[in-house]
Design a protein around this motif. Sequence first.
Motif, PDB file in Angstrom:
ATOM      1  N   ALA B  82       0.827  -1.200   0.000  1.00 29.55           N
ATOM      2  CA  ALA B  82       0.000   0.000   0.000  1.00 29.55           C
ATOM      3  C   ALA B  82       0.866   1.257   0.000  1.00 29.55           C
ATOM      4  CB  ALA B  82      -0.928  -0.011   1.214  1.00 29.55           C
ATOM      5  N   ILE B  83       1.899   1.259   0.879  1.00 27.46           N
ATOM      6  CA  ILE B  83       2.753   2.451   0.949  1.00 27.46           C
ATOM      7  C   ILE B  83       3.511   2.634  -0.360  1.00 27.46           C
ATOM      8  CG2 ILE B  83       4.745   3.468   2.131  1.00 27.46           C
ATOM      9  CD1 ILE B  83       3.737   2.074   4.683  1.00 27.46           C
ATOM     10  N   CYS B  84       3.966   1.507  -0.945  1.00 24.97           N
ATOM     11  CA  CYS B  84       4.691   1.600  -2.219  1.00 24.97           C
ATOM     12  C   CYS B  84       3.810   2.212  -3.306  1.00 24.97           C
ATOM     13  CB  CYS B  84       5.189   0.239  -2.666  1.00 24.97           C
ATOM     14  SG  CYS B  84       6.689  -0.262  -1.807  1.00 24.97           S
ATOM     15  N   ILE B  85       2.519   1.860  -3.320  1.00 26.24           N
ATOM     16  CA  ILE B  85       1.617   2.440  -4.316  1.00 26.24           C
ATOM     17  C   ILE B  85       1.479   3.948  -4.061  1.00 26.24           C
ATOM     18  CG2 ILE B  85      -0.762   2.535  -5.165  1.00 26.24           C
ATOM     19  CD1 ILE B  85      -0.989  -0.461  -4.521  1.00 26.24           C
ATOM     20  N   LEU B  86       1.233   4.293  -2.795  1.00 27.06           N
ATOM     21  CA  LEU B  86       0.990   5.700  -2.475  1.00 27.06           C
ATOM     22  C   LEU B  86       2.213   6.578  -2.751  1.00 27.06           C
ATOM     23  CD1 LEU B  86      -1.127   5.453   0.796  1.00 27.06           C
ATOM     24  CD2 LEU B  86      -1.880   5.995  -1.520  1.00 27.06           C
ATOM     25  N   VAL B  87       3.395   6.043  -2.447  1.00 29.02           N
ATOM     26  CA  VAL B  87       4.609   6.834  -2.673  1.00 29.02           C
ATOM     27  C   VAL B  87       5.062   6.708  -4.129  1.00 29.02           C
ATOM     28  CG1 VAL B  87       7.021   7.143  -2.002  1.00 29.02           C
ATOM     29  CG2 VAL B  87       5.309   6.557  -0.284  1.00 29.02           C
ATOM     30  N   GLY B  88       4.924   5.498  -4.665  1.00 34.21           N
ATOM     31  CA  GLY B  88       5.465   5.228  -5.994  1.00 34.21           C
ATOM     32  C   GLY B  88       4.670   5.870  -7.120  1.00 34.21           C
ATOM     33  N   TYR B  89       3.348   5.949  -6.949  1.00 30.22           N
ATOM     34  CA  TYR B  89       2.536   6.471  -8.053  1.00 30.22           C
ATOM     35  C   TYR B  89       2.890   7.911  -8.420  1.00 30.22           C
ATOM     36  CZ  TYR B  89      -1.254   6.340 -11.376  1.00 30.22           C
ATOM     37  OH  TYR B  89      -1.953   6.354 -12.538  1.00 30.22           O
ATOM     38  N   PRO B  90       2.917   8.817  -7.422  1.00 28.67           N
ATOM     39  CA  PRO B  90       3.274  10.199  -7.784  1.00 28.67           C
ATOM     40  C   PRO B  90       4.660  10.277  -8.413  1.00 28.67           C
ATOM     41  CG  PRO B  90       2.439  10.123  -5.545  1.00 28.67           C
ATOM     42  CD  PRO B  90       2.576   8.702  -5.989  1.00 28.67           C
ATOM     43  N   PHE B  91       5.591   9.505  -7.874  1.00 34.36           N
ATOM     44  CA  PHE B  91       6.955   9.513  -8.423  1.00 34.36           C
ATOM     45  C   PHE B  91       6.944   9.040  -9.874  1.00 34.36           C
ATOM     46  CE2 PHE B  91      11.158   7.987  -9.321  1.00 34.36           C
ATOM     47  CZ  PHE B  91      12.002   8.816  -8.598  1.00 34.36           C
ATOM     48  N   ALA B  92       6.285   7.908 -10.114  1.00 34.66           N
ATOM     49  CA  ALA B  92       6.243   7.344 -11.470  1.00 34.66           C
ATOM     50  C   ALA B  92       5.523   8.294 -12.422  1.00 34.66           C
ATOM     51  CB  ALA B  92       5.546   5.989 -11.445  1.00 34.66           C
ATOM     52  N   TYR B  93       4.450   8.913 -11.935  1.00 36.41           N
ATOM     53  CA  TYR B  93       3.673   9.826 -12.777  1.00 36.41           C
ATOM     54  C   TYR B  93       4.535  11.001 -13.188  1.00 36.41           C
ATOM     55  CZ  TYR B  93      -0.373  12.328 -14.528  1.00 36.41           C
ATOM     56  OH  TYR B  93      -1.261  12.965 -15.346  1.00 36.41           O
ATOM     57  N   HIS B  94       5.217  11.533 -12.191  1.00 37.73           N
ATOM     58  CA  HIS B  94       6.079  12.682 -12.437  1.00 37.73           C
ATOM     59  C   HIS B  94       7.181  12.328 -13.422  1.00 37.73           C
ATOM     60  CE1 HIS B  94       6.977  16.699 -11.239  1.00 37.73           C
ATOM     61  NE2 HIS B  94       8.252  16.415 -11.116  1.00 37.73           N
ATOM     62  N   MET B  95       7.744  11.147 -13.242  1.00 42.79           N
ATOM     63  CA  MET B  95       8.838  10.705 -14.101  1.00 42.79           C
ATOM     64  C   MET B  95       8.353  10.508 -15.537  1.00 42.79           C
ATOM     65  SD  MET B  95      11.652   7.849 -13.218  1.00 42.79           S
ATOM     66  CE  MET B  95      10.916   6.276 -13.575  1.00 42.79           C
ATOM     67  N   TYR B 164      11.610   0.616   1.411  1.00 44.62           N
ATOM     68  CA  TYR B 164      12.847   1.184   0.870  1.00 44.62           C
ATOM     69  C   TYR B 164      13.499   0.234  -0.125  1.00 44.62           C
ATOM     70  CZ  TYR B 164      17.599   2.914   0.747  1.00 44.62           C
ATOM     71  OH  TYR B 164      18.814   3.358   0.322  1.00 44.62           O
ATOM     72  N   ILE B 165      13.515  -1.055   0.215  1.00 41.69           N
ATOM     73  CA  ILE B 165      14.180  -2.019  -0.667  1.00 41.69           C
ATOM     74  C   ILE B 165      13.330  -2.296  -1.905  1.00 41.69           C
ATOM     75  CG2 ILE B 165      14.919  -4.449  -0.847  1.00 41.69           C
ATOM     76  CD1 ILE B 165      16.792  -2.899   0.848  1.00 41.69           C
ATOM     77  N   LEU B 166      12.007  -2.308  -1.739  1.00 43.28           N
ATOM     78  CA  LEU B 166      11.151  -2.827  -2.818  1.00 43.28           C
ATOM     79  C   LEU B 166      10.555  -1.773  -3.740  1.00 43.28           C
ATOM     80  CD1 LEU B 166       9.368  -5.587  -0.756  1.00 43.28           C
ATOM     81  CD2 LEU B 166      10.851  -5.956  -2.714  1.00 43.28           C
ATOM     82  N   ILE B 167      10.638  -0.501  -3.349  1.00 42.32           N
ATOM     83  CA  ILE B 167       9.878   0.493  -4.117  1.00 42.32           C
ATOM     84  C   ILE B 167      10.232   0.573  -5.604  1.00 42.32           C
ATOM     85  CG2 ILE B 167      11.202   2.616  -3.656  1.00 42.32           C
ATOM     86  CD1 ILE B 167       8.255   3.775  -3.029  1.00 42.32           C
ATOM     87  N   PRO B 168      11.481   0.310  -6.022  1.00 42.30           N
ATOM     88  CA  PRO B 168      11.723   0.343  -7.479  1.00 42.30           C
ATOM     89  C   PRO B 168      10.852  -0.644  -8.247  1.00 42.30           C
ATOM     90  CG  PRO B 168      13.796   0.280  -6.290  1.00 42.30           C
ATOM     91  CD  PRO B 168      12.714   0.060  -5.280  1.00 42.30           C
ATOM     92  N   TYR B 169      10.529  -1.775  -7.604  1.00 43.22           N
ATOM     93  CA  TYR B 169       9.690  -2.771  -8.282  1.00 43.22           C
ATOM     94  C   TYR B 169       8.270  -2.260  -8.503  1.00 43.22           C
ATOM     95  CZ  TYR B 169      13.330  -6.174  -7.256  1.00 43.22           C
ATOM     96  OH  TYR B 169      14.516  -6.851  -7.201  1.00 43.22           O
ATOM     97  N   MET B 170       7.870  -1.263  -7.725  1.00 43.35           N
ATOM     98  CA  MET B 170       6.555  -0.649  -7.938  1.00 43.35           C
ATOM     99  C   MET B 170       6.654   0.466  -8.968  1.00 43.35           C
ATOM    100  SD  MET B 170       3.355  -0.409  -7.335  1.00 43.35           S
ATOM    101  CE  MET B 170       2.888  -1.311  -5.869  1.00 43.35           C
ATOM    102  N   ILE B 171       7.716   1.269  -8.832  1.00 44.20           N
ATOM    103  CA  ILE B 171       7.818   2.451  -9.696  1.00 44.20           C
ATOM    104  C   ILE B 171       8.026   2.055 -11.157  1.00 44.20           C
ATOM    105  CG2 ILE B 171       9.246   4.462 -10.219  1.00 44.20           C
ATOM    106  CD1 ILE B 171       9.580   4.844  -7.212  1.00 44.20           C
ATOM    107  N   LEU B 172       8.848   1.033 -11.401  1.00 43.93           N
ATOM    108  CA  LEU B 172       9.155   0.706 -12.795  1.00 43.93           C
ATOM    109  C   LEU B 172       7.941   0.246 -13.595  1.00 43.93           C
ATOM    110  CD1 LEU B 172      12.747  -0.719 -12.444  1.00 43.93           C
ATOM    111  CD2 LEU B 172      12.041   1.479 -13.377  1.00 43.93           C
ATOM    112  N   PRO B 173       7.152  -0.731 -13.111  1.00 42.19           N
ATOM    113  CA  PRO B 173       5.948  -1.070 -13.892  1.00 42.19           C
ATOM    114  C   PRO B 173       4.941   0.068 -13.969  1.00 42.19           C
ATOM    115  CG  PRO B 173       6.043  -2.381 -11.884  1.00 42.19           C
ATOM    116  CD  PRO B 173       7.329  -1.641 -11.973  1.00 42.19           C
ATOM    117  N   LEU B 174       4.835   0.850 -12.888  1.00 42.32           N
ATOM    118  CA  LEU B 174       3.929   2.000 -12.934  1.00 42.32           C
ATOM    119  C   LEU B 174       4.392   2.994 -13.983  1.00 42.32           C
ATOM    120  CD1 LEU B 174       3.030   2.921  -9.253  1.00 42.32           C
ATOM    121  CD2 LEU B 174       1.486   2.313 -11.093  1.00 42.32           C
TER     122      LEU B 174
END
Lengths: 376, 289
Positions: B82-95, B164-174
């Motif tokens: 859940a936290i990875c989605i919440l943090v990762g989505y804005p990052f991925a969107y911005h990127m 911290y360890i797993l968030i890239p796995y969320m950001i990349l597919p997003l």
Amino acid sequence: MEERKAIVEIKNVNKIFGENHVVHDLDLTIYKGEFLTMLGPSGCGKTTILRMIGGFEEPTGGQILVEGERVEDKEPFERNVNTVFQSYALFPHMNIWNNVAYGLKMKKVKKEEISRQVAEMLQLVRLNGFEKRYPSQLSGGQKQRVAIARALINRPKVLLLDEPLGALDLKLRKEMQLELKNLQKKLGITFVYVTHDQEEALTMSDRIAVMNQGYLDQLDTPERVYEKPATKFVADFIGESNIFEATISHMTGDTASIGLEVGNALCLLEKGVSYSLSEMVYACVRPEKVLFSAGEAEGFNIKGVVKEQIYVGNIIKSNIIIANGQMVILSRLDIDEVPKVGEAVNIYWNPDDVVLMKSRGYQIHHVIENASLGGD
Amino acid sequence: MKRSYRARNKTIPLLTTVSPVAIWLILLVAAPLLYVLFLSFLSTDGYNVVFLFTLDNYKNLFNPTYLEIYANSFLIAFFTTAICILVGYPFAYHMARAGKRKKTVMMVMLMVPFWTNSLIRLNGWKTLLGKTGFVNTFLQNLGIIREPVEILYTRGAVLLGMVYILIPYMILPLFASIDKLDHSFLEASNDLGANKVKTFLHVTLPLTFAGIFSGSIMIFIPSLGYFFVSDIMGGGKSQLIGNLIETQFKAGNNWPFGASLSMMLIFLILIMVTVYKKSGGDMEDLGVM
């Protein structure tokens, strides 16, 4: 005829992307109920203009008014304008019903009212029965019609269409051209249509705006744009043209004798335009207006040899090479008389059939005249 | 005659090109997996594996002692995702919406820590969060707290480490699914009367759902198994399924039970991937790594 009411006014609009000046000092008034086509090659700024009216780009300078109200700072949905996108942009995760209903749902229209209007719109574009399908299950032409229905359901004052038929094959495109034109007549909505296809523009439009590298070269009816192109670019871009560089050598009344690189010719001077002797001009003659004879015609002496003939359906095109190597195209119906390949002919034309255009070369003429060439 | 000649002519080159990959897959993927599957049906005499077929290892999975560990694991995995989605989505969107240069910078920022050994990075957090670490000292100096607070060795710390360890796995597919999103969908929505928020809810979010789902699979499963995160950040206090498996293979010396726990995790992955595929997900989106 009743006075035409302006619906979109573009006043002195410029658009600059980085170092690209895409639209130059554009002034354009679009009238209520008309079908206006922006025509030009890719990169001429036509889509940018459409996007500025639609609200997806902001002009760098100038004003855009819709129904007399300035809209430059308004969101796309705050303008009484809707767009049909080039790629259709149908939402792939929604079925056709939901796609068409989207605009009304966003405006929080009552459910029964949405159902009624969606049914009406699908009826209009002849897609009733397709409600439950998804965009990926439709053909190109059907997607196109959904895109139109989705835009029209919002009752826009102006519908903007960005190369809407570009992805369709030729036969379907012709059908859709007629369908679109009929739809526009029936609804009386102003259509602003962007295309690079000159035939499409000539068939459908009430008026055509020909764009060239960010400048509006000509804004006129299809007939006028074809018969009296305002610039060399327009003559070249719309239909086929034989364009000759020439200088004016004599003027008697409204007829002028012009000197081409390879001989002399006659042409009619346009009323209200002043020309001076030895001014450089372009003379433009459509292939179907070029005449030929064995002997010299009065006032003309352009000689050429027929190099080849091309059959295009019921039309025969003869390519005639004149002395400076320029190719002159002559087209005739196959029932008419045509010269033989290899035959030497004299080319002439009816002086009314020439369109004379001022060349930028006249500026050089002024420069030379005004320059002091040394001495005292 | 002609046909056999042609067939032979194709088989040999095909075999020579495919066999290195095939051998690699058999040796490094299929064989170990089959071995684990095989192990999970064997017994143990307390020290060594005994070649005696049994289903006890699978029965043992439902032992009430372990249920608490499962619950704890799933809780951590759920919140990590859940936290990875919440943090990762804005990052991925911005990127995805950034210019070429900025995109590269963000990608490098994301990938550089990713290439560093995760144990080292987690131990780095220890120096920040420990009783005498930077955060505690800083708060003490500000006078906000008098005594150092326990930040490390809590469930929160484990969660932090996982994210911290797993968030890239969320950001990349997003990132892949947002980047793929045709901008004209957003313009069309905007044109038809939806403001930015409505456009996001009705168009962007549903169309990037595949990215969220595939990111979630890639985070949920490893966060059940990353025992070292719980070891380092949780001080071994909170047991996860991963720790349980590790114990069976090392201290517990019960390989067959460890194998059956591993099979359970593999089975979970298969279920999730199947659900993903059945709900119309694109398998290519899972393979962005």
